[in-house]
Design an enzyme around this catalytic site. Sequence first.
Site: not given
Length: 320
Positions: A115, A117, A191, A201, A213, A244, A270
């Site tokens: 990714c 990000c 996702k 994050r 997003r 996810k 998380s």
Amino acid sequence: MRMRRIRNNKVMREMVQETTLEVKDLIYPLFVVEGENIKQEIPTLVGQYHYSVDMLDTEITELENLGIKAVILFGIPDNKDSTGSGAYEKNGIVQKAVREIKSKHPEFIVITDVCMCEYTDHGHCGILDECGVVDNDTTINYIAKIALTHAEAGADIVAPSDMMDFRVRAIREELDKNGFKNVPIMSYAAKYASSYYGPFREAAGSAPSFGDRKGYQMDFHNSNEAMREVELDLDEDADFIIVKPALSYLDIVRRVHDNFNTNLVVYNVSGEYAMIKEAIKQGLLSEKIIYENLICMKRAGAKLIITYHAKEIAKMIGER
């Protein structure tokens, strides 16, 4: 059918269990940073750490001793820019981490998150157009380039998490033409744009600097959309499919399991981890809830589970 005698006998209960969880089912996330001699606890993810590359050998050895066979790597560079160039540098943080692990633990499975990000100065998962919107078609070329550098470094599996359309096909074509036909793709196919990602994050420094997003991650109101996304990624030759988050999306996990013959992975994210850890800390729940939650994911149909609880669960399973 009368089941009381079976239910009252522990050994018999174990003999007829329909769902099992084994250490080999677990994938452990690792956050890798630049520098040396760094093992620093992440405030938003108690019990998880930022590791410099030179500290990975000890960590992987511990995982191997627990029976855990795979990690997924997330890189956090020192410098970011508008095109996320650190993500596809030959000597980028993930690329260095992959080479380090594979040089000392060649049989250990290394999966890389693909990714942008963590690498862009704006925190979005792709290249922005003149209006500040992620340009899907431009971005997938970068995503494919990142995946190739990971494969060249020795990654066993690449896992695109950007949610751009047609990126699986772009990665497959790029890998194939460069001699990596046997490197599988583990696609974050379903996702969702979820509030459960907050601690990650913070840990990865990947929060968008503006907007959100929702333009490329899925609407959590939708279920049929996930089926379309999974089907498209499988048509583009994804080898694994990730749903996810996991715990709050078990209905999606079950639908994917029932509708597609694929290697189904869930990401126990998380926020799910952090709230369980806090509830245990406060004495509201027993640590046994961790095992129960992961069994729920397996019962819904998951084959593999990406989880920050992997070490805890490995120890629990070993003690059973």
